[in-house]
Structure formats: structure tokens, C-alpha cells
Design a protein around this motif. Structure first.
Motif, PDB file in Angstrom:
ATOM      1  N   UNK A 341       0.843  -1.211   0.000  1.00  0.00           N
ATOM      2  CA  UNK A 341       0.000   0.000   0.000  1.00  0.00           C
ATOM      3  C   UNK A 341       0.875   1.257   0.000  1.00  0.00           C
ATOM      4  N   UNK A 342       1.996   1.192   0.732  1.00  0.00           N
ATOM      5  CA  UNK A 342       2.896   2.355   0.765  1.00  0.00           C
ATOM      6  C   UNK A 342       3.548   2.570  -0.605  1.00  0.00           C
ATOM      7  N   UNK A 343       3.946   1.469  -1.233  1.00  0.00           N
ATOM      8  CA  UNK A 343       4.543   1.563  -2.584  1.00  0.00           C
ATOM      9  C   UNK A 343       3.544   2.216  -3.543  1.00  0.00           C
ATOM     10  N   UNK A 344       2.296   1.780  -3.454  1.00  0.00           N
ATOM     11  CA  UNK A 344       1.273   2.336  -4.354  1.00  0.00           C
ATOM     12  C   UNK A 344       1.096   3.830  -4.084  1.00  0.00           C
ATOM     13  N   UNK A 345       1.014   4.162  -2.810  1.00  0.00           N
ATOM     14  CA  UNK A 345       0.793   5.574  -2.433  1.00  0.00           C
ATOM     15  C   UNK A 345       1.929   6.462  -2.952  1.00  0.00           C
ATOM     16  N   UNK A 346       3.161   6.012  -2.765  1.00  0.00           N
ATOM     17  CA  UNK A 346       4.325   6.814  -3.201  1.00  0.00           C
ATOM     18  C   UNK A 346       4.375   6.875  -4.728  1.00  0.00           C
ATOM     19  N   UNK A 347       4.183   5.713  -5.374  1.00  0.00           N
ATOM     20  CA  UNK A 347       4.320   5.668  -6.847  1.00  0.00           C
ATOM     21  C   UNK A 347       3.264   6.537  -7.524  1.00  0.00           C
ATOM     22  N   UNK A 348       2.034   6.493  -7.009  1.00  0.00           N
ATOM     23  CA  UNK A 348       0.949   7.225  -7.685  1.00  0.00           C
ATOM     24  C   UNK A 348       1.111   8.736  -7.547  1.00  0.00           C
ATOM     25  N   UNK A 349       2.048   9.179  -6.686  1.00  0.00           N
ATOM     26  CA  UNK A 349       2.330  10.624  -6.576  1.00  0.00           C
ATOM     27  C   UNK A 349       3.625  10.985  -7.292  1.00  0.00           C
ATOM     28  N   UNK A 350       4.327   9.973  -7.829  1.00  0.00           N
ATOM     29  CA  UNK A 350       5.652  10.208  -8.404  1.00  0.00           C
ATOM     30  C   UNK A 350       5.559  10.514  -9.901  1.00  0.00           C
ATOM     31  N   UNK A 351       6.119  11.632 -10.357  1.00  0.00           N
ATOM     32  CA  UNK A 351       6.017  12.009 -11.774  1.00  0.00           C
ATOM     33  C   UNK A 351       6.453  10.901 -12.721  1.00  0.00           C
ATOM     34  N   UNK A 352       7.455  10.087 -12.335  1.00  0.00           N
ATOM     35  CA  UNK A 352       7.939   9.011 -13.223  1.00  0.00           C
ATOM     36  C   UNK A 352       6.779   8.077 -13.575  1.00  0.00           C
ATOM     37  N   UNK A 353       6.013   7.701 -12.569  1.00  0.00           N
ATOM     38  CA  UNK A 353       4.914   6.745 -12.790  1.00  0.00           C
ATOM     39  C   UNK A 353       3.702   7.453 -13.404  1.00  0.00           C
ATOM     40  N   UNK A 354       3.495   8.713 -12.981  1.00  0.00           N
ATOM     41  CA  UNK A 354       2.348   9.468 -13.507  1.00  0.00           C
ATOM     42  C   UNK A 354       2.521   9.710 -14.999  1.00  0.00           C
ATOM     43  N   UNK A 355       3.726  10.185 -15.391  1.00  0.00           N
ATOM     44  CA  UNK A 355       3.976  10.482 -16.819  1.00  0.00           C
ATOM     45  C   UNK A 355       3.822   9.226 -17.685  1.00  0.00           C
ATOM     46  N   UNK A 356       4.212   8.078 -17.157  1.00  0.00           N
ATOM     47  CA  UNK A 356       4.131   6.836 -17.942  1.00  0.00           C
ATOM     48  C   UNK A 356       2.813   6.090 -17.714  1.00  0.00           C
ATOM     49  N   UNK A 357       1.929   6.703 -16.948  1.00  0.00           N
ATOM     50  CA  UNK A 357       0.598   6.113 -16.670  1.00  0.00           C
ATOM     51  C   UNK A 357       0.746   4.684 -16.144  1.00  0.00           C
ATOM     52  N   UNK A 358       1.580   4.556 -15.138  1.00  0.00           N
ATOM     53  CA  UNK A 358       1.826   3.242 -14.524  1.00  0.00           C
ATOM     54  C   UNK A 358       0.996   3.121 -13.250  1.00  0.00           C
ATOM     55  N   UNK A 359       0.096   2.161 -13.239  1.00  0.00           N
ATOM     56  CA  UNK A 359      -0.799   1.935 -12.090  1.00  0.00           C
ATOM     57  C   UNK A 359      -0.673   0.479 -11.635  1.00  0.00           C
ATOM     58  N   UNK A 360      -1.176   0.162 -10.454  1.00  0.00           N
ATOM     59  CA  UNK A 360      -1.182  -1.245 -10.039  1.00  0.00           C
ATOM     60  C   UNK A 360      -1.983  -2.094 -11.031  1.00  0.00           C
TER      61      UNK A 360
END
Ligand code: SDX
Length: 429
Positions: A341-360
Motif C-alpha cells: 500500500x505504501x509503494x502504491x501511495x508513493x508511486x501514484x504521486x511520483x512524476x515518473x509513474x504518472x507520466x508513464x501512466x503506470x498503475x497497479x
């Protein structure tokens, strides 16, 4: 007037037909492109290429929509069962009570393996990966059914489908038992599909496994959520093999092999191993996230990203909710869930994952549920394969039923040496 796409090449203009699906997916039909223009297309990873027209599963990756035969996954997850959904996917409609009874009876009639197959299991080393055993034993099982290879094999499709769907569960459980040096537990005809699987996995000769309803339901839901997913790598593999007119079992065994890869179904095992490593190192996940963003680290945030979903995988949303419910009902606290859950929370706020539209995706939380039920991590992808079996069977059927189905044989752009000649070994340097 049907729409066409205009292509200008070498001073000529070509009109290519446009195909539009029932959900407005638009495609340029290039079936005659090479004949007309001498050109082929090139599409790394087939990200832009439709290999077929199919009526089984619809995905809208941008909106996070998944429907089996038009029915939203959320409704099926809430109201249906794995075997009812298997019938929907394979035969195209939700079964009537009589149809469900008949299908369920067929599964029961076909739950045993030919006793001679036990010798094959004994031949595997205990540390053999169960996906290797599963693909081998699906093909081995076909040797006991010569009608699979006969000219009228299409007439026995329903029995073959039930046989495969039922036995894949038995093979999986036997593989697990052998890996632990445990005696094989035979299926019980009075148990439903998923309960029977857990019985074969965890009962002992002197003690029945305690079939907790919430655990049975959670695993049944995991199977249901994995049941099909349009032209993913393993399903496309099944269709490829089916297109040569190979039998159903051979096509499914090939699907198992494709699913095994860590970028595909093997990701659920890789997620758990990732979470365990993070936990062992006492990291809260931040270090791992940094590595996953670093191309040179060779690490990825497993269970994240998807070729089609550029939004939250609807299956992951459902699984995450069931995770919380199941652990609470079983009075389990799992530190790996908190890390996830922490990984998801951090990743979904991180520009790297947001720009690449990376979700669980479907694999991110599923392992937590399987772990809570007591399924060992090396069996996670086997669980995925059992769940995906209806989708593979349905896609096999769709290939076989196409009146003019052609063998799948992609072209290539050759980049090797031009004309060359043999050099006698004495002249080679
Ligand atoms: C399944 O197809 C299906 O439907 C599959 C499936 C099904 O039901 O059948 O949904 C099941 O296989 C789910 C996916 C399970 N795999 C994983 O969780 C493994 C981790 N995810 C990735 O490896 C990746 O996201 C894929 C394989 C799922 C998708 O790969 P793509 O579409 O080829 O995307 P890509 O590798 O080209 O990545 C695009 C960019 C790259 O960065 P740039 O080069 O643009 O800078 O995103 C990055 C990638 O490096 N990226 C990731 C990442 N996934 C993609 N970076 C870190 N962690 C990740 N997980």
C-alpha cells in the motif's frame, strides 16, 4: 459508404478498408497491403496491431473498463462464481440452472487424472517449478484422449473443455503435493470447483482441510478475475498454436509457458518476492521505488504498469478491497500488505509513474490473498493459469470456429547479411 484509410506510397494512393468494432475500436484492415503495395508493417510488441476480431472480452485501457461478453467485471465479481463465469466466457452466455448443473457435472466427471500419470509426477525433482510441471502434464494428459487428435475433435469440444478446466486444477494440486513430499489427495465429487482444489492442496489422509468459506470465496474470486483478458501474451500464444490446428491441450500448454514469464503472469510471484526483499531490508519501499525508476538498476516495480491499462486495473481495485476484508476475517496482519500500500501511495504521486501512466495491475495485490490462504509463492502463477484457462479455451474455440481461419504467420523485416557463400573450413579465419 464504408470508411477507408488513404495511404500514399511511391506516388500512388491506396484506399484501405476500416473495420469498426461494437465498442467503436477502429482498425485499418491491411490484409491486402503487401499484395497491393509490396510493403509490410512493423509494430514492436504488437502494441498497435490487432491480430483478430473477438467477441469474448472488452477492455478500455484509458477508462479502466473490463467486460466479459459485455458484463462488467465489477458485477461478475460481486454476483457470480468462477465456474459460472467460465461458462459465460467459453459458451457466450450466463448458464441457466440446467446448463450450470450439466457443466458442473461434467467438471466432476473429469476431475481425476488417469492413474498412470502419477508416474510422470514422480519423475520430477521436488524443486521443479510447478509451471514446468503444469505445461508438461497438460500435454501428457492429452495422450490419454486420442479423440483430441481425431478428425471429429470439434464434436467433442465441450467434453474436452470440461476435461481441461477440471484437470488443470488436479494437476496443479498434485504438483504442489509432490513438491512437499506429501501423499496425493484425490478430488471429492461433492465439493465445488475451488473448494475441491483447496481440499486437494491442503487436506491430509487423516485430516480434512478446514475449508473456510471466506478463503474459498476469495480464491474463487481470484480465478474469476483472471478468467480472460483479450489478446494478452499467453492468450495470443494459445491462438497462435490453435491456428495451426493443434489440439486444445497443446494450445493451453503453450499458453502456460507464455504466462510463466515475469513480465506476464509470473509477475504475481515477482511482486511477492519484491515485497519480501523490501521487508527483509527494512526499507519502507522508497529505496526500491528509486531503483525501479533507474533504467540501469534492472529493477521494475513489479505488479505496476500495463500495455493496455493506462488507468487503474479494475481487477486490482477489487483484489485490494478483498485483501483487506480477507485478512480481517482471518485475523491476519501482513506487513507485506502495508508495504504494498505504501509503494502504491508513493508511486501514484511520483512524476515518473504518472507520466508513464503506470498503475497497479492485477498482480500487485493478488499474492497477498494467496499468501493469506497458505498458497506458496511458487504456486502463484499456477493459480493465474487455472484462472485463465476459460479464456484460453474460449479463444481456442473462437479460432477453430472461424470459417476461414488462417494459420498465424507474421512477416519480418530482414536485417541479416545479404547474399553470402559457403567458406570451406580451411579458409576460415
Ligand atoms: C499481466 O496483457 C495483459 O492483459 C496482461 C495481464 C493479463 O491479465 O493477461 O493483464 C496480466 O501480465 C499484467 C502485467 C504484469 N507484469 C508486471 O507487473 C511486470 C512489471 N510491468 C512491466 O514490465 C510493464 O509495465 C509491462 C510488461 C506490464 C508492460 O510493458 P510495455 O507496455 O511494453 O511497457 P514498456 O516496458 O515499454 O514501459 C514503458 C515505460 C518504460 O520507460 P521509458 O523507456 O518510457 O522511460 O514505462 C516503464 C518502462 O521502463 N515501465 C516501468 C514499469 N513498467 C513500465 N518502470 C518501472 N516499473 C514498472 N513496472
Amino acid at each position: 459508404m464504408d470508411k477507408t484509410a488513404e495511404l500514399k506510397l511511391d506516388g500512388k494512393t491506396y484506399q484501405l478498408p476500416v473495420v469498426v468494432g461494437t465498442e467503436q475500436e477502429r482498425a485499418i484492415d491491411i490484409s491486402n497491403l503487401r499484395n497491393e503495395t509490396g510493403y509490410i508493417t512493423l509494430d514492436d510488441g504488437y502494441a498497435n496491431t490487432g491480430s483478430c476480431q473477438s467477441s469474448i472480452t472488452f477492455i478500455d485501457g484509458e477508462r479502466g473498463i473490463l467486460r466479459y461478453r459485455g458484463i462488467p467485471i465489477e458485477e461478475l465479481a460481486e454476483k457470480s462464481t468462477f465456474i459460472e463465469v467460465a461458462h459465460l466466457i467459453i459458451f457466450g452466455h450466463l448458464p441457466t440452472s440446467a446448463e450450470l448443473r450439466r457443466f458442473s457435472d461434467l467438471l466432476t466427471e473429469n476431475e481425476l487424472l488417469n492413474e498412470a500419470m502419477k508416474h510422470h509426477f514422480e519423475g520430477f525433482p521436488t524443486q521443479a517449478h510447478p509451471m514446468a510441471i503444469l505445461s508438461s502434464m497438460i500435454n501428457a494428459a492429452s495422450c490419454f484422449y486420442p479423440e483430441l487428435f481425431g478428425p471429429d475433435s470439434r464434436n467433442t469440444f465441450v467434453v474436452q473443455a470440461a476435461r481441461l478446466l477440471s484437470k488443470v486444477r488436479t494437476i496443479a494440486a498434485y504438483a504442489y503435493r509432490m513438491s512437499r513430499g506429501l501423499p496425493i489427495i484425490y478430488p471429492k465429487p461433492d465439493l465445488k470447483y475451488t473448494a475441491n482444489f483447496l481440499h486437494m492442496m491442503f487436506s491430509l489422509p487423516y485430516q480434512e482441510y478446514d475449508l473456510k468459506p471466506e478463503a474459498v470465496k476469495a480464491l474463487d474470486l481470484i480465478f474469476l478475475l483472471h478468467a480472460d483478458h483479450e489478446q494478452n501474451c499467453s492468450t495470443a500464444t494459445v491462438r497462435m498454436v490453435a491456428s495451426s490446428r493443434a489440439n486444445l491441450f497443446a494450445s493451453a500448454a503453450a499458453g502456460v509457458c507464455a504466462l510463466w514469464g515475469p513480465l506476464h503472469g509470473g509477475a504475481n510471484q515477482a511482486v511477492l518476492e519484491m515485497l519480501e526483499a523490501i521487508h527483509r531490508e527494512g526499507d519502507d519501499g522508497s529505496k526500491f521505488i528509486a531503483a525501479a525508476k533507474d533504467k540501469n538498476s534492472g529493477k521494475r516495480l513489479m505488479g505496476f504498469g500495463h500495455r493496455v491499462y493506462k488507468n487503474y486495473d479494475p481487477r486490482a481495485k477489487i483484489i485490494k478491497r478483498v485483501c483487506d476484508q480477507l485478512l480481517e476475517k482471518l485475523h491476519i496482519t501482513d506487513p507485506l500488505l502495508d508495504i504494498a500500500k505504501h509503494l502504491e501511495e508513493v508511486a501514484l504521486k511520483d512524476p515518473y509513474f504518472i507520466e508513464r501512466k503506470l498503475y497497479p495491475n492485477v498482480d500487485f495485490y493478488s499474492g497477498i490473498i494467496m499468501r493469506a490462504i497458505g498458497i506458496p509463492v511458487e504456486m502463484f502463477t499456477v493459480i493465474f493459469a487455472i484462472g485463465r484457462m476459460p479464456g484460453w479455451i474460449a479463444n481456442y474455440k473462437e479460432v477453430m470456429e472461424q470459417p476461414h481461419s488462417r494459420i498465424y504467420r507474421p512477416r519480418q523485416v530482414y536485417t541479416g547479411p545479404t547474399l553470402n557463400h559457403y567458406t570451406p573450413i580451411k579458409e576460415r579465419k
